[in-house]
Design a protein around this motif. Structure first.
Motif, PDB file in Angstrom:
ATOM      1  N   HIS A   2       0.815  -1.194   0.000  1.00  0.00           N
ATOM      2  CA  HIS A   2       0.000   0.000   0.000  1.00  0.00           C
ATOM      3  C   HIS A   2       0.857   1.255   0.000  1.00  0.00           C
ATOM      4  CE1 HIS A   2      -3.403  -2.529   0.398  1.00  0.00           C
ATOM      5  NE2 HIS A   2      -2.971  -3.033   1.528  1.00  0.00           N
ATOM      6  N   ASP A   3       0.349   2.301  -0.578  1.00  0.00           N
ATOM      7  CA  ASP A   3       1.053   3.573  -0.703  1.00  0.00           C
ATOM      8  C   ASP A   3       0.697   4.454   0.491  1.00  0.00           C
ATOM      9  OD1 ASP A   3       1.935   6.117  -1.407  1.00  0.00           O
ATOM     10  OD2 ASP A   3       1.492   5.819  -3.525  1.00  0.00           O
ATOM     11  N   VAL A   4       1.579   4.502   1.482  1.00  0.00           N
ATOM     12  CA  VAL A   4       1.325   5.256   2.705  1.00  0.00           C
ATOM     13  C   VAL A   4       1.205   6.749   2.401  1.00  0.00           C
ATOM     14  CG1 VAL A   4       2.254   5.874   4.979  1.00  0.00           C
ATOM     15  CG2 VAL A   4       2.359   3.503   4.189  1.00  0.00           C
ATOM     16  N   ALA A   5       2.018   7.264   1.488  1.00  0.00           N
ATOM     17  CA  ALA A   5       1.950   8.699   1.138  1.00  0.00           C
ATOM     18  C   ALA A   5       0.588   9.044   0.550  1.00  0.00           C
ATOM     19  CB  ALA A   5       3.065   9.060   0.170  1.00  0.00           C
ATOM     20  N   ARG A   6       0.053   8.186  -0.301  1.00  0.00           N
ATOM     21  CA  ARG A   6      -1.255   8.421  -0.899  1.00  0.00           C
ATOM     22  C   ARG A   6      -2.351   8.350   0.174  1.00  0.00           C
ATOM     23  NH1 ARG A   6      -2.878   4.047  -5.124  1.00  0.00           N
ATOM     24  NH2 ARG A   6      -3.174   2.935  -3.174  1.00  0.00           N
ATOM     25  N   SER A   7      -2.242   7.393   1.088  1.00  0.00           N
ATOM     26  CA  SER A   7      -3.205   7.301   2.179  1.00  0.00           C
ATOM     27  C   SER A   7      -3.108   8.512   3.095  1.00  0.00           C
ATOM     28  CB  SER A   7      -2.977   6.015   2.988  1.00  0.00           C
ATOM     29  OG  SER A   7      -3.281   4.893   2.202  1.00  0.00           O
ATOM     30  N   ARG A   8      -1.883   8.969   3.353  1.00  0.00           N
ATOM     31  CA  ARG A   8      -1.711  10.161   4.187  1.00  0.00           C
ATOM     32  C   ARG A   8      -2.437  11.353   3.565  1.00  0.00           C
ATOM     33  NH1 ARG A   8       3.644  13.796   5.507  1.00  0.00           N
ATOM     34  NH2 ARG A   8       2.441  15.413   6.546  1.00  0.00           N
ATOM     35  N   GLN A   9      -2.288  11.541   2.275  1.00  0.00           N
ATOM     36  CA  GLN A   9      -2.964  12.645   1.592  1.00  0.00           C
ATOM     37  C   GLN A   9      -4.480  12.532   1.759  1.00  0.00           C
ATOM     38  OE1 GLN A   9      -2.344  12.743  -2.645  1.00  0.00           O
ATOM     39  NE2 GLN A   9      -3.194  14.796  -2.831  1.00  0.00           N
ATOM     40  N   PHE A  10      -5.030  11.338   1.588  1.00  0.00           N
ATOM     41  CA  PHE A  10      -6.465  11.106   1.722  1.00  0.00           C
ATOM     42  C   PHE A  10      -6.953  11.489   3.117  1.00  0.00           C
ATOM     43  CE2 PHE A  10      -9.979   8.289   2.956  1.00  0.00           C
ATOM     44  CZ  PHE A  10     -10.897   8.531   1.946  1.00  0.00           C
ATOM     45  N   TYR A  11      -6.326  10.927   4.156  1.00  0.00           N
ATOM     46  CA  TYR A  11      -6.799  11.166   5.520  1.00  0.00           C
ATOM     47  C   TYR A  11      -6.513  12.581   5.999  1.00  0.00           C
ATOM     48  CZ  TYR A  11      -8.072   6.351   5.746  1.00  0.00           C
ATOM     49  OH  TYR A  11      -8.682   5.163   5.488  1.00  0.00           O
ATOM     50  N   GLU A  13      -5.717  15.539   3.941  1.00  0.00           N
ATOM     51  CA  GLU A  13      -6.275  16.613   3.125  1.00  0.00           C
ATOM     52  C   GLU A  13      -7.780  16.499   2.909  1.00  0.00           C
ATOM     53  OE1 GLU A  13      -3.993  17.050  -0.462  1.00  0.00           O
ATOM     54  OE2 GLU A  13      -2.099  17.133   0.654  1.00  0.00           O
ATOM     55  N   LEU A  14      -8.306  15.293   2.810  1.00  0.00           N
ATOM     56  CA  LEU A  14      -9.722  15.140   2.491  1.00  0.00           C
ATOM     57  C   LEU A  14     -10.602  14.923   3.717  1.00  0.00           C
ATOM     58  CD1 LEU A  14      -9.463  12.980  -0.743  1.00  0.00           C
ATOM     59  CD2 LEU A  14      -9.750  15.457  -0.547  1.00  0.00           C
ATOM     60  N   LEU A  15     -10.050  14.311   4.782  1.00  0.00           N
ATOM     61  CA  LEU A  15     -10.868  14.052   5.967  1.00  0.00           C
ATOM     62  C   LEU A  15     -10.441  14.870   7.181  1.00  0.00           C
ATOM     63  CD1 LEU A  15     -11.553  10.214   5.780  1.00  0.00           C
ATOM     64  CD2 LEU A  15     -13.079  12.105   5.206  1.00  0.00           C
ATOM     65  N   GLY A  16      -9.368  15.635   7.079  1.00  0.00           N
ATOM     66  CA  GLY A  16      -8.995  16.564   8.135  1.00  0.00           C
ATOM     67  C   GLY A  16      -8.229  15.976   9.305  1.00  0.00           C
ATOM     68  N   PHE A  17      -7.665  14.777   9.174  1.00  0.00           N
ATOM     69  CA  PHE A  17      -6.844  14.214  10.235  1.00  0.00           C
ATOM     70  C   PHE A  17      -5.514  14.963  10.323  1.00  0.00           C
ATOM     71  CE2 PHE A  17      -9.812  10.807   9.851  1.00  0.00           C
ATOM     72  CZ  PHE A  17      -9.760  10.113  11.044  1.00  0.00           C
TER      73      PHE A  17
END
Length: 110
Positions: A2-11, A13-17
């Protein structure tokens, strides 16, 4: 893997974590921990882990609209549940189900 950098961006930038910890601290992280209010979440590089995440947000409909605008797959539209929450499902970048929830809307008085 899994791409941790891509998941980091999702959580983030998009969900505000808020990202709190990275391992390793330099270079590409294999693990990132996040906070959202009093909730925590960890994302780790793994080959076979499958999970469903439950995330409370301020407004499910608004969050779903933002995710959709960002090209995220919405697998269940927002719906009021009998237990008093409004719930929708989305997929994170690795295909994990993210259940988004907030208190159900109360009908306005006539």
């Amino acid at each position: 893997m899994h791409d941790v950098a891509r998941s980091r961006q999702f959580y983030e930038e998009l969900l505000g974590f808020e990202p709190r910890y990275f391992h390793p601290e330099e270079g590409d992280a294999d693990y990132v921990s996040f906070e959202y209010g009093e909730s925590g979440l960890g994302v780790v590089r793994a080959d076979d882990a499958r999970v469903v995440l439950w995330v409370y947000v301020d407004d499910v409909d608004e969050t779903v609209a933002g995710l959709r605008d960002a090209g995220v797959s919405i697998t269940q539209e927002p719906e009021d549940m009998p237990w008093g929450e409004r719930v929708a499902h989305a997929e994170d970048p690795d295909g994990y189900t993210v259940m988004l929830a907030t208190a159900a809307r109360t009908p306005s008085a006539p």
